[in-house]
Design a protein around this motif. Structure first.
Motif, PDB file in Angstrom:
ATOM      1  N   PHE A 117       0.847  -1.184   0.000  1.00 53.59           N
ATOM      2  CA  PHE A 117       0.000   0.000   0.000  1.00 53.59           C
ATOM      3  C   PHE A 117       0.889   1.241   0.000  1.00 53.59           C
ATOM      4  CE2 PHE A 117      -2.645  -3.340   1.582  1.00 53.59           C
ATOM      5  CZ  PHE A 117      -3.832  -3.118   0.902  1.00 53.59           C
ATOM      6  N   SER A 118       1.628   1.427  -1.097  1.00 55.84           N
ATOM      7  CA  SER A 118       2.609   2.506  -1.172  1.00 55.84           C
ATOM      8  C   SER A 118       2.198   3.606  -2.141  1.00 55.84           C
ATOM      9  CB  SER A 118       3.969   1.938  -1.580  1.00 55.84           C
ATOM     10  OG  SER A 118       3.893   1.375  -2.870  1.00 55.84           O
ATOM     11  N   GLU A 119       0.894   3.857  -2.268  1.00 57.36           N
ATOM     12  CA  GLU A 119       0.442   4.887  -3.195  1.00 57.36           C
ATOM     13  C   GLU A 119       1.093   6.224  -2.881  1.00 57.36           C
ATOM     14  OE1 GLU A 119      -2.526   1.819  -3.613  1.00 57.36           O
ATOM     15  OE2 GLU A 119      -1.630   2.733  -1.885  1.00 57.36           O
ATOM     16  N   ASP A 120       1.425   6.925  -3.912  1.00 57.47           N
ATOM     17  CA  ASP A 120       1.942   8.273  -3.753  1.00 57.47           C
ATOM     18  C   ASP A 120       0.871   9.243  -4.234  1.00 57.47           C
ATOM     19  OD1 ASP A 120       1.947   8.165  -6.528  1.00 57.47           O
ATOM     20  OD2 ASP A 120       4.118   7.945  -6.677  1.00 57.47           O
ATOM     21  N   ARG A 121       1.214  10.481  -4.370  1.00 61.01           N
ATOM     22  CA  ARG A 121       0.211  11.475  -4.766  1.00 61.01           C
ATOM     23  C   ARG A 121      -0.326  11.250  -6.170  1.00 61.01           C
ATOM     24  NH1 ARG A 121       2.830  16.319  -7.140  1.00 61.01           N
ATOM     25  NH2 ARG A 121       4.987  15.757  -7.421  1.00 61.01           N
ATOM     26  N   PHE A 122       0.343  10.406  -6.959  1.00 60.49           N
ATOM     27  CA  PHE A 122      -0.144  10.100  -8.298  1.00 60.49           C
ATOM     28  C   PHE A 122      -1.001   8.840  -8.313  1.00 60.49           C
ATOM     29  CE2 PHE A 122       3.825  12.453  -8.873  1.00 60.49           C
ATOM     30  CZ  PHE A 122       3.313  13.563  -9.503  1.00 60.49           C
ATOM     31  N   GLY A 123      -1.126   8.167  -7.172  1.00 60.51           N
ATOM     32  CA  GLY A 123      -2.039   7.039  -7.048  1.00 60.51           C
ATOM     33  C   GLY A 123      -1.514   5.692  -7.463  1.00 60.51           C
ATOM     34  N   ASP A 124      -0.239   5.572  -7.868  1.00 64.01           N
ATOM     35  CA  ASP A 124       0.242   4.263  -8.285  1.00 64.01           C
ATOM     36  C   ASP A 124       1.371   3.745  -7.412  1.00 64.01           C
ATOM     37  OD1 ASP A 124      -0.049   2.027  -9.839  1.00 64.01           O
ATOM     38  OD2 ASP A 124       1.341   2.700 -11.366  1.00 64.01           O
ATOM     39  N   GLY A 125       2.062   4.615  -6.728  1.00 58.84           N
ATOM     40  CA  GLY A 125       3.085   4.179  -5.792  1.00 58.84           C
ATOM     41  C   GLY A 125       4.260   3.477  -6.431  1.00 58.84           C
ATOM     42  N   ASN A 126       5.056   2.892  -5.591  1.00 60.26           N
ATOM     43  CA  ASN A 126       6.236   2.166  -6.024  1.00 60.26           C
ATOM     44  C   ASN A 126       6.102   0.749  -5.508  1.00 60.26           C
ATOM     45  OD1 ASN A 126       8.701   1.070  -6.455  1.00 60.26           O
ATOM     46  ND2 ASN A 126       9.871   2.724  -5.565  1.00 60.26           N
ATOM     47  N   TYR A 127       5.789  -0.179  -6.379  1.00 61.64           N
ATOM     48  CA  TYR A 127       5.504  -1.555  -5.985  1.00 61.64           C
ATOM     49  C   TYR A 127       6.607  -2.530  -6.391  1.00 61.64           C
ATOM     50  CZ  TYR A 127       0.827   0.195  -5.128  1.00 61.64           C
ATOM     51  OH  TYR A 127      -0.254   0.890  -4.655  1.00 61.64           O
ATOM     52  N   ARG A 128       7.811  -2.024  -6.667  1.00 57.50           N
ATOM     53  CA  ARG A 128       8.893  -2.899  -7.137  1.00 57.50           C
ATOM     54  C   ARG A 128       9.175  -4.060  -6.188  1.00 57.50           C
ATOM     55  NH1 ARG A 128      13.431   1.047  -8.001  1.00 57.50           N
ATOM     56  NH2 ARG A 128      11.880   2.531  -7.361  1.00 57.50           N
ATOM     57  N   GLU A 129       9.136  -3.807  -4.892  1.00 58.75           N
ATOM     58  CA  GLU A 129       9.422  -4.880  -3.933  1.00 58.75           C
ATOM     59  C   GLU A 129       8.241  -5.832  -3.758  1.00 58.75           C
ATOM     60  OE1 GLU A 129      11.846  -3.822  -0.354  1.00 58.75           O
ATOM     61  OE2 GLU A 129      11.349  -1.792  -1.040  1.00 58.75           O
ATOM     62  N   ALA A 130       7.042  -5.362  -3.996  1.00 57.46           N
ATOM     63  CA  ALA A 130       5.854  -6.204  -3.815  1.00 57.46           C
ATOM     64  C   ALA A 130       5.627  -7.146  -4.996  1.00 57.46           C
ATOM     65  CB  ALA A 130       4.622  -5.328  -3.613  1.00 57.46           C
ATOM     66  N   ARG A 131       5.951  -6.706  -6.199  1.00 58.19           N
ATOM     67  CA  ARG A 131       5.679  -7.526  -7.393  1.00 58.19           C
ATOM     68  C   ARG A 131       6.255  -8.934  -7.330  1.00 58.19           C
ATOM     69  NH1 ARG A 131       2.924  -5.103 -11.493  1.00 58.19           N
ATOM     70  NH2 ARG A 131       3.075  -2.855 -11.566  1.00 58.19           N
ATOM     71  N   PRO A 132       7.528  -9.119  -6.941  1.00 57.57           N
ATOM     72  CA  PRO A 132       8.056 -10.490  -6.894  1.00 57.57           C
ATOM     73  C   PRO A 132       7.318 -11.380  -5.898  1.00 57.57           C
ATOM     74  CG  PRO A 132       9.837  -8.882  -6.723  1.00 57.57           C
ATOM     75  CD  PRO A 132       8.544  -8.125  -6.645  1.00 57.57           C
ATOM     76  N   ILE A 133       6.850 -10.805  -4.795  1.00 55.75           N
ATOM     77  CA  ILE A 133       6.084 -11.566  -3.816  1.00 55.75           C
ATOM     78  C   ILE A 133       4.776 -12.022  -4.446  1.00 55.75           C
ATOM     79  CG2 ILE A 133       4.881 -11.463  -1.589  1.00 55.75           C
ATOM     80  CD1 ILE A 133       7.115  -9.437  -0.724  1.00 55.75           C
ATOM     81  N   CYS A 134       4.119 -11.114  -5.156  1.00 56.70           N
ATOM     82  CA  CYS A 134       2.868 -11.463  -5.836  1.00 56.70           C
ATOM     83  C   CYS A 134       3.090 -12.530  -6.904  1.00 56.70           C
ATOM     84  CB  CYS A 134       2.247 -10.230  -6.491  1.00 56.70           C
ATOM     85  SG  CYS A 134       1.512  -9.063  -5.348  1.00 56.70           S
ATOM     86  N   LYS A 135       4.126 -12.361  -7.697  1.00 59.35           N
ATOM     87  CA  LYS A 135       4.368 -13.301  -8.804  1.00 59.35           C
ATOM     88  C   LYS A 135       4.597 -14.726  -8.309  1.00 59.35           C
ATOM     89  CE  LYS A 135       5.747  -9.993 -12.184  1.00 59.35           C
ATOM     90  NZ  LYS A 135       6.310  -9.836 -13.478  1.00 59.35           N
ATOM     91  N   ALA A 136       5.146 -14.858  -7.109  1.00 59.40           N
ATOM     92  CA  ALA A 136       5.407 -16.187  -6.541  1.00 59.40           C
ATOM     93  C   ALA A 136       4.238 -16.707  -5.707  1.00 59.40           C
ATOM     94  CB  ALA A 136       6.670 -16.132  -5.684  1.00 59.40           C
ATOM     95  N   CYS A 137       3.175 -15.942  -5.608  1.00 58.32           N
ATOM     96  CA  CYS A 137       2.057 -16.284  -4.735  1.00 58.32           C
ATOM     97  C   CYS A 137       1.168 -17.360  -5.352  1.00 58.32           C
ATOM     98  CB  CYS A 137       1.232 -15.030  -4.438  1.00 58.32           C
ATOM     99  SG  CYS A 137      -0.092 -15.337  -3.246  1.00 58.32           S
TER     100      CYS A 137
END
Length: 103
Positions: A40-60
């Motif tokens: 839940f790293s949304e920034d003021r543009f609403g998309d945030g920085n999810y680089r660290e979360a993506r690999p966790i999701c991909k392996a889920c």
């Protein structure tokens, strides 16, 4: 996305059994105390920085269930099913166009 009390309260008719197998559960990570910030790293543009979360999701093992849940309840924030809020919004938009084209 990261399984929170709020997300559990909004679970649809399918239930939440898939969440017990989610790779984002804090107890599975050395950085458990930071895991919420990854998903839940949304920034003021609403998309945030999810680089660290993506690999966790991909392996889920429940990535599809997670994404389905987020789309069903119209989850507006956080990484769910490996997709950011902007990506899910685009998916809903494309699905709506496909549905309109099929009617």
């Amino acid at each position: 996305g990261h399984v929170t009390a709020t997300s559990r309260q909004r679970v649809g008719e399918k239930g939440q059994d898939w969440q017990k197998d989610a790779a984002c559960r804090p107890e599975l990570h050395d950085i458990g105390h930071r895991i919420n910030a990854l998903f839940f790293s949304e920034d003021r543009f609403g998309d945030g920085n999810y680089r660290e979360a993506r690999p966790i999701c991909k392996a889920c093992p429940v990535i599809s269930d997670c994404l389905e849940h987020a789309l069903r309840v119209n989850e507006g924030s956080g990484m769910w099913g490996g997709r950011t809020p902007k990506e899910r919004k685009q998916m809903r938009r494309e699905k709506g166009q496909m549905t309109d084209a099929n009617t």
